[in-house]
Write an enzyme that holds these catalytic residues in place. Structure first.
Site, PDB file in Angstrom:
ATOM      1  N   ASP A   1     -10.456 -22.203   2.208  1.00  0.00           N
ATOM      2  CA  ASP A   1      -9.692 -21.000   2.895  1.00  0.00           C
ATOM      3  C   ASP A   1     -10.360 -20.526   4.104  1.00  0.00           C
ATOM      4  O   ASP A   1     -11.418 -20.145   4.147  1.00  0.00           O
ATOM      5  CB  ASP A   1      -9.166 -20.301   2.131  1.00  0.00           C
ATOM      6  CG  ASP A   1      -8.226 -20.943   1.103  1.00  0.00           C
ATOM      7  OD1 ASP A   1      -7.286 -21.371   1.737  1.00  0.00           O
ATOM      8  OD2 ASP A   1      -8.068 -20.414   0.026  1.00  0.00           O
TER       9      ASP A   1
ATOM     10  N   ASP B   1      -3.174   2.932  14.825  1.00  0.00           N
ATOM     11  CA  ASP B   1      -3.061   1.747  14.217  1.00  0.00           C
ATOM     12  C   ASP B   1      -4.180   1.433  13.227  1.00  0.00           C
ATOM     13  O   ASP B   1      -5.376   1.267  13.564  1.00  0.00           O
ATOM     14  CB  ASP B   1      -3.064   0.549  15.423  1.00  0.00           C
ATOM     15  CG  ASP B   1      -2.902  -0.834  14.801  1.00  0.00           C
ATOM     16  OD1 ASP B   1      -2.902  -1.069  13.579  1.00  0.00           O
ATOM     17  OD2 ASP B   1      -2.790  -1.867  15.683  1.00  0.00           O
TER      18      ASP B   1
ATOM     19  N   PHE C   1       4.577  -0.546  14.850  1.00  0.00           N
ATOM     20  CA  PHE C   1       4.808  -2.047  15.207  1.00  0.00           C
ATOM     21  C   PHE C   1       6.057  -2.379  14.176  1.00  0.00           C
ATOM     22  O   PHE C   1       6.328  -2.013  12.963  1.00  0.00           O
ATOM     23  CB  PHE C   1       3.781  -3.052  14.523  1.00  0.00           C
ATOM     24  CG  PHE C   1       4.073  -4.425  14.306  1.00  0.00           C
ATOM     25  CD1 PHE C   1       3.762  -5.149  15.649  1.00  0.00           C
ATOM     26  CD2 PHE C   1       4.694  -4.934  13.330  1.00  0.00           C
ATOM     27  CE1 PHE C   1       4.010  -6.564  15.559  1.00  0.00           C
ATOM     28  CE2 PHE C   1       4.990  -6.238  13.283  1.00  0.00           C
ATOM     29  CZ  PHE C   1       4.654  -7.282  14.602  1.00  0.00           C
TER      30      PHE C   1
ATOM     31  N   ALA D   1       9.317  -5.574  13.039  1.00  0.00           N
ATOM     32  CA  ALA D   1       9.478  -6.908  13.324  1.00  0.00           C
ATOM     33  C   ALA D   1      10.321  -7.197  14.413  1.00  0.00           C
ATOM     34  O   ALA D   1      10.192  -8.135  14.918  1.00  0.00           O
ATOM     35  CB  ALA D   1      10.056  -7.381  12.039  1.00  0.00           C
TER      36      ALA D   1
ATOM     37  N   MET E   1       5.804  -4.936  18.886  1.00  0.00           N
ATOM     38  CA  MET E   1       4.849  -4.408  19.675  1.00  0.00           C
ATOM     39  C   MET E   1       4.506  -2.993  18.950  1.00  0.00           C
ATOM     40  O   MET E   1       5.367  -2.631  18.267  1.00  0.00           O
ATOM     41  CB  MET E   1       5.329  -3.970  21.017  1.00  0.00           C
ATOM     42  CG  MET E   1       5.607  -4.988  21.959  1.00  0.00           C
ATOM     43  SD  MET E   1       6.164  -4.538  23.483  1.00  0.00           S
ATOM     44  CE  MET E   1       7.662  -3.661  23.154  1.00  0.00           C
TER      45      MET E   1
ATOM     46  N   LYS F   1       1.324  -2.652  23.487  1.00  0.00           N
ATOM     47  CA  LYS F   1       0.626  -3.709  23.064  1.00  0.00           C
ATOM     48  C   LYS F   1       1.097  -4.681  22.214  1.00  0.00           C
ATOM     49  O   LYS F   1       1.911  -4.232  21.377  1.00  0.00           O
ATOM     50  CB  LYS F   1      -1.172  -3.428  22.905  1.00  0.00           C
ATOM     51  CG  LYS F   1      -1.083  -3.116  21.278  1.00  0.00           C
ATOM     52  CD  LYS F   1      -2.434  -3.067  20.942  1.00  0.00           C
ATOM     53  CE  LYS F   1      -2.984  -3.240  19.434  1.00  0.00           C
ATOM     54  NZ  LYS F   1      -2.549  -1.881  18.771  1.00  0.00           N
TER      55      LYS F   1
ATOM     56  N   ASP G   1      -0.946 -21.348  -5.560  1.00  0.00           N
ATOM     57  CA  ASP G   1      -2.240 -22.199  -5.495  1.00  0.00           C
ATOM     58  C   ASP G   1      -2.452 -23.069  -6.804  1.00  0.00           C
ATOM     59  O   ASP G   1      -2.966 -24.167  -6.872  1.00  0.00           O
ATOM     60  CB  ASP G   1      -3.446 -21.508  -5.670  1.00  0.00           C
ATOM     61  CG  ASP G   1      -3.707 -21.034  -3.968  1.00  0.00           C
ATOM     62  OD1 ASP G   1      -3.177 -21.532  -3.037  1.00  0.00           O
ATOM     63  OD2 ASP G   1      -4.253 -19.991  -3.664  1.00  0.00           O
TER      64      ASP G   1
END
Lengths: 555, 700
Positions: free
Chosen positions: B312, B349, B382, B384, B388, B406, B533
Site C-alpha cells: 500500500d 484547517d 471545506f 463537498a 474549497m 484554496k 481486504d
C-alpha cells in the site's frame, strides 16, 4: 602416452560434441512431430499404428504411460524367454543349437529387455541366428526406444505449462525406432560391413590353422546387430568376446565408429532435452557435467594404466593400443553400453575401479539411451533440492517446485539400484555358491562379484571377465538386479514426470536458483560424487583401491 | 492501557531456557517422540543396540573401554539433538508467555449487574457488557448496545477523521483496539477473549500444534533416504569386511557392531537431522521477535518464496499524508503574498495537509501562525459542494474585506470566473506540471485574483528506494497500490523506485491482480487491514494482517503484525528466506562432512587387511591421511566430532545464517563457500584435533 594418443581422445570427444547439436536438433523435430529429414517415412509410422491398433492422437497421463511401458516390456520379456526355450525348433539354426536352459533364458531375456545386455551366454555357442535377430536385435531397438520414451515423458513433465498428459508411449517408441535408431543403425551397418564386419547367414566355417589344428569360425549377421548394440547402448555382442573379436571390430576405423556410436545418442539427447524445455543452456549444462565426469574418469584411468610399470597388455585390445582399450572402457561403462573391446578385469585395478564407479553412479555419464539423461535429471533434482534451499527459496527446477513427492521418487530411484548392488553383492560373497564362481581370490575376486552386480543393477551389461556368471545362482540374482535397476528407476521417473506436469512455472528472476551456470555444473558433479561415491567408497576400498595400493606398494 | 505489544529479542542461551531444555532433552528420549525424526531414530536405535552389547560384555566380564566411550558419545548425539529442539521450543514458549502477559495487562470496565468493575481484558467472556468512555481503548470486538460515540478507527481504516458509532443499525459494530474519542457507550463483547484470533496464534507459536511444513517434510524424506542408503552401505560392509578379513587370514574383525554403528551414525546426516526442527521453530520465533505472528510454519516458508510484494502506498511507501512542499505564484504575484494567503487560508484547517501549509509558510518565509480569532476572521470550511476552503476577513482599519479561497484548480477556477475573474494560463500550466510530477495542486485565490498554486506532495519514506533495489536484487518485484490517479501514481512509483503500480485500485482490483500474478507463477505477499481486504489477504500466498485491522482481515491473512507496520512485509520475506537458507546450508554442511569421516573410519577399519604379514598394517593404512593415532582414536574422534558439531551449530540453527539482500547466484556462491567447502574442510581439522586431545588424555 603419446601425442597421437591424446589426439585420438581429442578427435573422439570433438566429433562427439560436434554431432550433438545436429542429431539433437533432428531428434527434437522427430519427437515434437515437426517436419524433419525423414518425414517421407510417415506412411511407415502410420502403418505401424494401424497394425498395432494404436490411436496416435491419445495422450496419456503418467499412470497410463507407465502401464504402457510395463505391458510392453513384460510382453517382450515373456516372448524372449519362450523364444529361447524353443529356439531348437525354430528356423535359422544352421548349427543345430538346442533350446536355452531356463535360468539362462530368464537372465538373457531380462538382460535384453532392460537394455542391459548382460551376456551370461556365449553368443555364438548358445543362441541361434533366429533368436539373435528376432529376439535380441528387436529388443536392442525397443529397449533403447523405451529409454528414449521415458526420457521424453519426463521432459514433457518438466516443460509443460499446463495439461495433464505426457504424450503417448507407443508414438514415442515408434518414432524413436523408425526415425532415429533404425536409420542410424543402417548407416552404421553399412559402415561396419565396409570395414569388414561379417553379415551373413552361413554355417560356421571350419578352417585349418597354421599349427595344423582345425578351428571353427563362427559367422552370422553380425554387422547389423553390432550397429544397434552400440547405438542403443545395449552392448550385447554378437560374439562372446564382443568387440575384441576381429569379425565384430576389425579395424581402427570400425573401433572409432563403434566408440562414437556408444555415446552418440545419449549425448545428443541433452540437446534435444534443452530444445524441448526451451533452454539450450540447460541442455548444455548437463552435457558439460557429463563431459567433465567423463574426462575426469578417463584421466584417472589413463593415469592408472600408464603409471603401472610395465604397462600391462594382457587382456587389452592389442591391435588398437592401450589408449583405445581405456577410452572404450570409459565410454562403455559411462554409457550403459557394456560392450567391450578389452577385458575389464585386465585393466589396472584403479582403472577397473573407475569403470565400476561409472556404473555405480547410476549410468548417468551420458549413460544409456534415454536412461542416462533421466538418471542424470534425478541427480539434478536432488542437487536443486539440497543446494537450492541455500538461496532462500523452496527449491525449483525450470520454474517447477521440487516438493516431497519428487524427492520421494528421486530417492527411490537412487535407492533401489544401490540396494540391489550392495545387498546382492553382500549375499554373493557371504555364500559358498556365490564365491565358487570367482576366478581369483581376495580383492580381485571381490571386484569380480561387485562388478557383476554393479553392471547388472545399473543396466550396463559389461562384465569384468573372470566371474562365471552362468550359474542358476547368478543368473537369477543378476536377473533381478537388472529388473530392479531398470524399472526401479523408470517408474519413479514417470511418477516425477506426472507430479511435475501440472505444476505452475515460476518465472525466473534474480532470486531464482540458477541452474544454467558453471557453478551449477560443479554442484551437480559434487552431489553426484558425494551421494554416489560415498555410498560405494567402502566397497571400492576393499576391491579396486586396495588392489591398486597393493600394486603400487609392490606387494 | 498500553496496547502495543513488545517482545524483546532474548539472549541466545538464557539461563532459565537452557535449564528447562536440558530436562526436556532427556524427556524427549521417549520413543514416541523419537519416531518423528527418522535420522535421529536410527542413532537412538544404534545407541540402544550398542548399550545391549556393552551390557552383555559387562555380564561376561569383558569390558571394552573403547566400546563404553562409543556408547556414551552415541547417547550424547541423541541428547544434543533433543537439546537443540528443546532450546528452540523453550525460546518459543518464552516469547509466547511474554506476549500473553502483555495482553492480560489490558483492563476493561465490565458492567456487572449494573455495577462497573475493572477486569483484565483477557477475562472478558462473550456476551459481557463493557463501558467505554472518551479516551478508552475498546477491549474487544463487540456491538454497541447503548449510546453513541465518535471513535478513532484510524488504525484500521487509515482515515484520521473520527467516525460515529451508535447502537442499532449497521453502525453498531466496534473493533477491539480502536479508541473512543467522545461520549460513553456500552458494548456487548462478541468474541471470546481467551479464544480470540491472537490467542490461537500464540498457542500455535508455542509449538503445541507444530506441524511439519511442506519443505520440512520433503527434506525429511531426503534425509531418510540418505540414511537408508548409508544403512545399506554399512550393513553390506559387514559382509564385505568379513570376506576381506577371511581372505587376508585375519581371525578377529575390526568391524564390530559398535564400530559399524559409529560409522553409520557418522555418515547419516545427523547434523541437519538433529537441528531440523530447531531451525523450523526458530523461524517462527524470529517472526515473533519482529512482532509478527504466523498462523503456521507453512506461512513462514511461503514468505521465503514470495517474489511479488503488493505494498500500500500510504503508510508503507510514503508517509501517511501529503505535505506542502512548494508555492508557485501566478504571474505578477509576489511569492510571499501567495505564502501569506496560503497560510491564512489554512490556519483553521486541522487536516495534516492544512497544517503542512502553515508549517511550510513559516519555514520558508518566517510567517508565524496566527489565531483566526485575533484577526476577526471567519473560516470557510471545506464542503463537498464547493470543494474549497478558505477564510474571510471583514473590512478592518481601512483595509478592504478579504476573501481567500484554496481548493482544486477547477473548483477555484469556477469560483473566480463566477465573480468575473480570469484564470491565467500560466497558473493552469503550473497546475498541470505539479499533477504530472505526482503532486496535488491546490490553487489559492483572493477575491477575483488567482495568487498561485500550492504543491502538495506525497513524501516517500527515507531509505525506501534502497530497500526496493535490494528486493529487486533478490528477485522480488514490488507493486505499489494506491487510490491515486494514474498520473500521480506513476510519479510516486518512479520516485520510490517500485517496479509497478496499480492506480485507483479497489479491493477487487487487488484480488484480481493477485490472481493474475499467481496464474503467471508468482507468489504474492500483501498487507491489509480492512474487511474489504479480506478476500485479497486470503488469496495472497502471504497475507499479513495489521493487528489493528478488522477481525475479518485478521482471519483471512496468515500472519498478523502486532505493530501494524506495513513496511514489516519486507522483513517477513527476509525471515522466510533466512529459514530456508539455514536449512539448505546445514544440509550441505552435513553431507559434505561425510568425506572426512570416511577418511577417518575406513583406514581404521581396514588398515590391517591384505597386509603382507597378518597383524601388520596393510595397504589401506595409506588412506589415513589425517595421521590419526590409532584405529580406536580415529573411530572415537569421528564420533565425538559428529556429536559436538550439533551443539556447535545450535546458535546458527536458532539465529539463522547471516542474511544479506543479494541475488540468488551471489547468495549461493557465498553459502556454498562457507557451508559446502567449509563442510569438507572443517571435519578434517576437527577430527584431527579431537584425536590429538583424546590421545593426550589417554582415553584410547
Amino acid at each position: 602416452m603419446t601425442v597421437s594418443d591424446l589426439l585420438q581422445i581429442a578427435v573422439y570427444l570433438g566429433v562427439l560434441t560436434l554431432a550433438t547439436p545436429f542429431l539433437g536438433h533432428y531428434m527434437y523435430q522427430v519427437f515434437t512431430g515437426a517436419r524433419h529429414l525423414l518425414s517421407p517415412l510417415r506412411p511407415v509410422e502410420q502403418i505401424v499404428y494401424r497394425l498395432g491398433g494404436i490411436d496416435s492422437q491419445t495422450e496419456m497421463r503418467w499412470t497410463a504411460y507407465a502401464w504402457a511401458v510395463l505391458a510392453f516390456n513384460a510382453a517382450g520379456l515373456v516372448f524372449l524367454f519362450v523364444l529361447q526355450l524353443l529356439q531348437g525348433l525354430l528356423p535359422l539354426n544352421p548349427t543345430g543349437l538346442a533350446g536355452v536352459e531356463p535360468f539362462l533364458a530368464f537372465n538373457t531375456a531380462v538382460s535384453f529387455v532392460t537394455n542391459t545386455n548382460w551376456q551370461a551366454y556365449g553368443g555364438e555357442v548358445t543362441l541361434t541366428y533366429f533368436t539373435q535377430m528376432i529376439g535380441l536385435t528387436v529388443q536392442n531397438f525397443v529397449s533403447a526406444g523405451t529409454g528414449i520414451a521415458v526420457l521424453l515423458a519426463l521432459t514433457r513433465g518438466l516443460a509443460a505449462r499446463s495439461g495433464e498428459t505426457l504424450g503417448n508411449f507407443w508414438v514415442d517408441l515408434t518414432r524413436a525406432v523408425i526415425y532415429v535408431l533404425l536409420p542410424l543403425s543402417i548407416l552404421w551397418t553399412v559402415a561396419m560391413i565396409g570395414q569388414g564386419v561379417v553379415q551373413n547367414f552361413n554355417d560356421y566355417t571350419t578352417v585349418a590353422t597354421l599349427s595344423g589344428e582345425t578351428q571353427l569360425i563362427p559367422q552370422g549377421p553380425a554387422a547389423s546387430q553390432i550397429a544397434i548394440k552400440q547405438l542403443g547402448t545395449n552392448g550385447g555382442g554378437f560374439f562372446n568376446v564382443n568387440s575384441s573379436h576381429p569379425y565384430e571390430n576389425p579395424t581402427p576405423i570400425s573401433n572409432f565408429l563403434q566408440m562414437l556410436a556408444i555415446l552418440l545418442i545419449p549425448a545428443a539427447l541433452t540437446y534435444t532435452y534443452g530444445k524441448m524445455i526451451g533452454s539450450l543452456r540447460q541442455g548444455w549444462v548437463i552435457f558439460a557435467a557429463m563431459m567433465i565426469l567423463f574426462v575426469g574418469g578417463l584421466t584417472i584411468m589413463l593415469w592408472a594404466e600408464y603409471s603401472t610399470n610395465p604397462i600391462l597388455m594382457e587382456g587389452k585390445e592389442a591391435r588398437f593400443g592401450v589408449i583405445n582399450s581405456v577410452l572404450w572402457a570409459q565410454a562403455t561403462t559411462s554409457a550403459s553400453n557394456g560392450s567391450v573391446n578389452a577385458m575389464h578385469s585386465s585393466l589396472s585395478p584403479l582403472a577397473g575401479g573407475v569403470a565400476m564407479l561409472n556404473m555405480l553412479l547410476g549410468e548417468i555419464i551420458f549413460g544409456g539411451v534415454g536412461s542416462g539423461l533421466y538418471g542424470m535429471l534425478i541427480f539434478v533434482i536432488l542437487t536443486v533440492f539440497i543446494a537450492g534451499l541455500m538461496v532462500g527459496r523452496t527449491p525449483e527446477y525450470l520454474g517447477k517446485k521440487i516438493e516431497s513427492r519428487e524427492i520421494q521418487m528421486a530417492i527411490v530411484a537412487v535407492l533401489l539400484p544401490n540396494a540391489s548392488v550392495l545387498l546382492l553383492t553382500a549375499l554373493a560373497i557371504a555364500t559358498e555358491t556365490g564365491l565358487a564362481s570367482r576366478a581369483n581370490p581376495a580383492a580381485h575376486g571381490f571386484s569380480e562379484i561387485l562388478y557383476a552386480f554393479a553392471s547388472a543393477s545399473n543396466n550396463n551389461g559389461s562384465a569384468f571377465a573372470g566371474l562365471n556368471a552362468n550359474t542358476p545362482f547368478y543368473n537369477t540374482l543378476l536377473g533381478f538386479a537388472m529388473l530392479i535397476g531398470r524399472f526401479g528407476v523408470i517408474f519413479p521417473v514417470l511418477a516425477i514426470a506426472g507430479s511435475l506436469l501440472p505444476k505452475r512455472v515460476a518465472p525466473p528472476s534474480s532470486g531464482t536458483f540458477p541452474t544454467d551456470r558453471p557453478l551449477f555444473i560443479g554442484l551437480l558433479i559434487a552431489v553426484i560424487l558425494i551421494i554416489g561415491a560415498l555410498t560405494y567408497f567402502p566397497a571400492l576400498t576393499l576391491g579396486p583401491i586396495v588392489q591398486q595400493l597393493l600394486l603400487m606398494g609392490g606387494a | 492501557m498500553e496496547k502495543k505489544l513488545q517482545v524483546q529479542a532474548r539472549p541466545l542461551f538464557e539461563r532459565a531456557i537452557v535449564q528447562r531444555a536440558l530436562g526436556d532433552a532427556v524427556r524427549k528420549l521417549d520413543p514416541r517422540q523419537m519416531v518423528k525424526n527418522p535420522v535421529m531414530l536410527v542413532v537412538f536405535v544404534g545407541a540402544i543396540v550398542t548399550s545391549l552389547i556393552v551390557i552383555a560384555d559387562v555380564i561376561n566380564g569383558r569390558v571394552s573401554g573403547f566400546n563404553v566411550q562409543i556408547l556414551l558419545w552415541l547417547w550424547f548425539t541423541v541428547l544434543f539433538a533433543n537439546f537443540a529442539e528443546a532450546m528452540a521450543e523453550g525460546r518459543g514458549k518464552a516469547q509466547a508467555d511474554a506476549l500473553r502477559k502483555t495482553r492480560t495487562q489490558m483492563t476493561a470496565r465490565r458492567l456487572h449487574n449494573g455495577k462497573e468493575d475493572r477486569v483484565p481484558a483477557a477475562d472478558l467472556k462473550r456476551g459481557d457488557l463493557v463501558v467505554c468512555e472518551a479516551g478508552d481503548v475498546i477491549p474487544g470486538d463487540g456491538e454497541i448496545t447503548e449510546g453513541i460515540a465518535s471513535v478513532d478507527e484510524s488504525a484500521i481504516t487509515g482515515e484520521s477523521a473520527p467516525v460515529i458509532r451508535e447502537s442499532g443499525g449497521d453502525r453498531s459494530a466496534v473493533t477491539g483496539g480502536t479508541r473512543v474519542l467522545s461520549d460513553r457507550i456500552v458494548i456487548r463483547i462478541t468474541s471470546e477473549q481467551g479464544n480470540t484470533f491472537l490467542d490461537r496464534m500464540i498457542a500455535l507459536v508455542e509449538g503445541a500444534k507444530r506441524q511439519k511444513t511442506p519443505n520440512e517434510i520433503a527434506l525429511t524424506i531426503l534425509l531418510s533416504g540418505l540414511t537408508i542408503i548409508f544403512l545399506l552401505a554399512v550393513v553390506s560392509l559387514r559382509a564385505f569386511a568379513a570376506y576381506s578379513e577371511a581372505e587376508s587370514g585375519l581371525t578377529e574383525t575390526t568391524a564390530t557392531v559398535p564400530v559399524l554403528v559409529a560409522l553409520l551414525v557418522c555418515l547419516i546426516p545427523t547434523t541437519i537431522g538433529g537441528l531440523l526442527s530447531a531451525i523450523g521453530i526458530s523461524g517462527m520465533d524470529r517472526m515473533i521477535q519482529r512482532n509478527v505472528l504466523a498462523t503456521s510454519g507453512r506461512a513462514v516458508e511461503a514468505a521465503g518464496d514470495v517474489d511479488v510484494l503488493l505494498l500500500d502506498k500510504t503508510g508503507t511507501i510514503t508517509l501517511g499524508n501529503r505535505m506542502a512542499t512548494n508555492f508557485v505564484p501566478a504571474p505578477q504575484v509576489a511569492l510571499d503574498r501567495l505564502a501569506d494567503a496560503a497560510q491564512l487560508s489554512s490556519l483553521a484547517d486541522e487536516t495534516p495537509e492544512g497544517r503542512s501549509i502553515v508549517i511550510l509558510a513559516k519555514e520558508r518565509f518566517g510567517l508565524r501562525g496566527r489565531e483566526l480569532g485575533d484577526l476577526n476572521a471567519t473560516f470557510v470550511p471545506f464542503t463537498a459542494q464547493t470543494r474549497m476552503s478558505g477564510v474571510d476577513f471583514p473590512a478592518h482599519g481601512g483595509q478592504a474585506p478579504r476573501s481567500i479561497r484554496k481548493g482544486a484548480s477547477d473548483a477555484v477556477k469556477k469560483h473566480i470566473e463566477s465573480l468575473g475573474g480570469r484564470f491565467p494560463s500560466e497558473v493552469q500550466s503550473s497546475v498541470d506540471d505539479i499533477a504530472k510530477r505526482g503532486g496535488t495542486p491546490l490553487v489559492v485565490s483572493e477575491g477575483t485574483e488567482i495568487l498561485g498554486v500550492i504543491e502538495l506532495k506525497d513524501i516517500v519514506k527515507g531509505g525506501m528506494k534502497e530497500r526496493f533495489n535490494q528486493l529487486r536484487a533478490m528477485g522480488i518485484r514490488t507493486i505499489m497500490i494506491t487510490g491515486d490517479n494514474p498520473l500521480t501514481a506513476a510519479a510516486i512509483a518512479a520516485e520510490a523506485g517500485v517496479d509497478d503500480f496499480m492506480a485507483q485500485a479497489t479491493p477487487e482490483d487487488k484480488l484480481r491482480r493477485i490472481r493474475q500474478e499467481q496464474a503467471d507463477g508468482h507468489l504474492v505477499a500483501m498487507t491489509g487491514d480492512g474487511t474489504n481486504d479480506a478476500p485479497a489477504l486470503a488469496q495472497a500466498n502471504v497475507g499479513v494482517a495489521m493487528n489493528t485491522g478488522t477481525q475479518a482481515a485478521r482471519e483471512a491473512g496468515n500472519m498478523v503484525d502486532l505493530d501494524s507496520d506495513p513496511t514489516k512485509l519486507i522483513e517477513v520475506v527476509e525471515v522466510g528466506k533466512q529459514l530456508l537458507m539455514t536449512r539448505g546450508a546445514l544440509t550441505t554442511f552435513s553431507i559434505a562432512n561425510d568425506v572426512a569421516k570416511y577418511f577417518a573410519i575406513l583406514p581404521a577399519l581396514f588398515g590391517g587387511i591384505y597386509a603382507a604379514t597378518p597383524g601388520e598394517s596393510g595397504p589401506l593404512a595409506a588412506l589415513n591421511i589425517m595421521g590419526l593415532a590409532s584405529p580406536e582414536s580415529a573411530v572415537l574422534s569421528a564420533t565425538i566430532f559428529n556429536a559436538l558439531i550439533i551443539v556447535a551449530l545450535i546458535p546458527l540453527a536458532i539465529r539463522g545464517v547471516n542474511y544479506r539482500a543479494m541475488g540468488a547466484a551471489a547468495v549461493l556462491q557465498r553459502n556454498l563457500l562457507i557451508f559446502g567447502v567449509g563442510g569438507l574442510i572443517v571435519p578434517f581439522i576437527g577430527i584431527k584435533l579431537i584425536d590429538v586431545i583424546i590421545t593426550a588424555l589417554g582415553l584410547v
